[in-house]
Design a protein around this motif. Structure first.
Motif, PDB file in Angstrom:
ATOM      1  N   ASN A  70      -1.583  -8.082   2.881  1.00  0.00           N
ATOM      2  CA  ASN A  70      -1.626  -9.501   2.495  1.00  0.00           C
ATOM      3  C   ASN A  70      -0.579  -9.823   1.425  1.00  0.00           C
ATOM      4  N   SER A  71       0.637  -9.301   1.614  1.00  0.00           N
ATOM      5  CA  SER A  71       1.683  -9.668   0.652  1.00  0.00           C
ATOM      6  C   SER A  71       2.043 -11.135   0.875  1.00  0.00           C
ATOM      7  N   LEU A  72       2.450 -11.783  -0.216  1.00  0.00           N
ATOM      8  CA  LEU A  72       2.700 -13.218  -0.168  1.00  0.00           C
ATOM      9  C   LEU A  72       4.155 -13.473   0.242  1.00  0.00           C
ATOM     10  N   SER A 107      -5.012  -9.001  -2.048  1.00  0.00           N
ATOM     11  CA  SER A 107      -3.588  -9.304  -1.811  1.00  0.00           C
ATOM     12  C   SER A 107      -2.730  -8.445  -2.730  1.00  0.00           C
ATOM     13  N   ALA A 108      -1.634  -7.916  -2.189  1.00  0.00           N
ATOM     14  CA  ALA A 108      -0.716  -7.081  -2.979  1.00  0.00           C
ATOM     15  C   ALA A 108       0.249  -7.909  -3.812  1.00  0.00           C
ATOM     16  N   GLY A 109       0.086  -9.241  -3.787  1.00  0.00           N
ATOM     17  CA  GLY A 109       0.995 -10.074  -4.583  1.00  0.00           C
ATOM     18  C   GLY A 109       2.238 -10.448  -3.813  1.00  0.00           C
ATOM     19  N   GLY A 155       0.733 -11.116  -8.170  1.00  0.00           N
ATOM     20  CA  GLY A 155       0.534 -12.419  -7.528  1.00  0.00           C
ATOM     21  C   GLY A 155      -0.809 -12.530  -6.819  1.00  0.00           C
ATOM     22  N   GLY A 156      -1.380 -11.415  -6.409  1.00  0.00           N
ATOM     23  CA  GLY A 156      -2.718 -11.435  -5.784  1.00  0.00           C
ATOM     24  C   GLY A 156      -3.760 -11.808  -6.826  1.00  0.00           C
ATOM     25  N   CYS A 157      -3.568 -11.290  -8.037  1.00  0.00           N
ATOM     26  CA  CYS A 157      -4.465 -11.620  -9.147  1.00  0.00           C
ATOM     27  C   CYS A 157      -4.300 -13.101  -9.502  1.00  0.00           C
ATOM     28  N   LEU A 158      -3.057 -13.579  -9.486  1.00  0.00           N
ATOM     29  CA  LEU A 158      -2.825 -15.005  -9.781  1.00  0.00           C
ATOM     30  C   LEU A 158      -3.611 -15.899  -8.826  1.00  0.00           C
ATOM     31  N   MET A 159      -3.586 -15.523  -7.549  1.00  0.00           N
ATOM     32  CA  MET A 159      -4.343 -16.307  -6.556  1.00  0.00           C
ATOM     33  C   MET A 159      -5.824 -16.385  -6.933  1.00  0.00           C
TER      34      MET A 159
END
Ligand SMILES: CC/C=C\C/C=C\CCCC/C=C/C(=O)SCCNC(=O)CCNC(=O)[C@H](O)C(C)(C)COP(=O)(O)OP(=O)(O)OC[C@H]1O[C@@H](n2cnc3c(N)ncnc32)[C@H](O)[C@@H]1OP(=O)(O)O
Length: 263
Positions: A70-72, A107-109, A155-159
């Motif tokens: 789930n990379s962005l 997500s891996a960001g 970025g996964g944490c940001l989500m």
């Protein structure tokens, strides 16, 4: 950035494979079946996002399905923002649960390949898509709950942070945090502000300066997540929590969100 780019070669192939949808190492492609319950009335799916809307409750489950991690990527972010915009425009939708279809990973960001060897135009477009994702989620007028069923760095944490509430699987192997410092980069100010708003100044300072990735129990202690539950209860607990939030009289749980309300 140097460290980030150093990792890029490792991530190159997987990025391409992910775009082609052929990576199954994490069992990703086998677990992407819609989970429609009998009373649910609509589901829509794009290649990387599944949206299941329960018209009787007004709750939508938005499931990320971009194997292997789930990379962005730009494609993913575009589909994500379109899906969220559609839900935002749907007057019947009052709450969104964000989760992952992939085992072990929320997500891996950011997709590292989107930042490596690309034209300035592409980088600009990608960066805009990252900001759009954050703006849509953080400024949503719906209740948003992150059902964090796997690791979620950067970025996964940001989500997850951009949601109203975070429920994480209590699996000791999962970690979450804004670990950009450890990658040789500085988290953008709006990543930082989102973290400060969640955990407070001192915890955010330590977290960002050291690039900490927290285990699930430490994430709970720091306030990075709100609740830990057994892995198989993450989605059902998110659903129950959403129902409680939506039952707040006068929709005040939505109206009193300081991010979207000035009163
Ligand atoms: C254009 C922009 C302009 C200016 C801005 C510049 C900089 C600002 C940056 C802003 C802040 C950055 C935020 C970010 O989110 S950066 C990305 C940070 N994420 C990571 O570092 C995560 C790295 N990945 C991991 O830690 C692990 O992969 C993970 C997620 C814990 C899963 O572990 P595991 O199950 O063991 O799986 P693998 O490590 O074997 O990975 C599987 C497979 O996925 C590929 N992959 C992993 N992460 C990414 C990623 N972020 N992007 C692309 N691809 C990724 C990995 O290469 C593996 O592929 P393989 O082919 O080897 O199987």
């Amino acid at each position: 950035m140097a460290t980030l780019l150093k990792h890029s070669a490792k991530y190159a192939l997987s990025g391409r494979l992910a775009r082609l949808g052929v990576h199954s190492r994490h069992g990703g492609l086998q677990c992407l079946q819609p989970r429609l319950l009998p009373h649910q009335r609509s589901a829509s799916t794009s290649s990387k996002i599944l949206v299941e809307m329960d018209d009787s409750t007004g709750i939508a489950v938005l499931t990320m399905k971009n194997p292997p991690v789930n990379s962005l990527s730009l494609d993913f972010l575009t589909e994500f923002s379109i899906s969220l915009e559609k839900l935002e425009l749907d007057r019947g939708c009052r709450g969104v649960i964000l989760t992952s279809a992939l085992p072990k990973i929320f997500s891996a960001g950011l997709d590292i390949m989107e930042m490596y060897g690309k034209s300035p135009e592409h980088c600009g477009e990608f960066w805009k898509a990252v900001q759009e994702m954050w703006l849509r989620l953080y400024g949503s007028s719906m209740i948003t709950i992150a059902a964090i069923n796997g690791s979620s760095p950067a970025g996964g944490c940001l989500m997850a942070l951009a949601c109203d509430y975070r429920i994480m699987a209590e699996n000791p192997k999962y970690s979450i945090g804004l670990n950009e410092t450890q990658l040789g980069i500085v988290a953008p100010f709006w990543f930082k502000d989102t973290l400060v708003n969640t955990v407070g100044n001192r915890a955010a300072e330590l977290s960002l300066q050291l690039g900490l990735l927290y285990s699930a129990p430490d994430a709970l202690r720091t306030g990075l997540v709100d609740l830990l539950v057994p892995e198989d209860k993450v989605l059902s607990t998110a659903s129950q929590t959403m129902t409680q939030w939506l039952a707040i009289p006068g929709e005040n749980a939505i109206g009193s969100n300081p991010r979207v309300s000035s009163s």
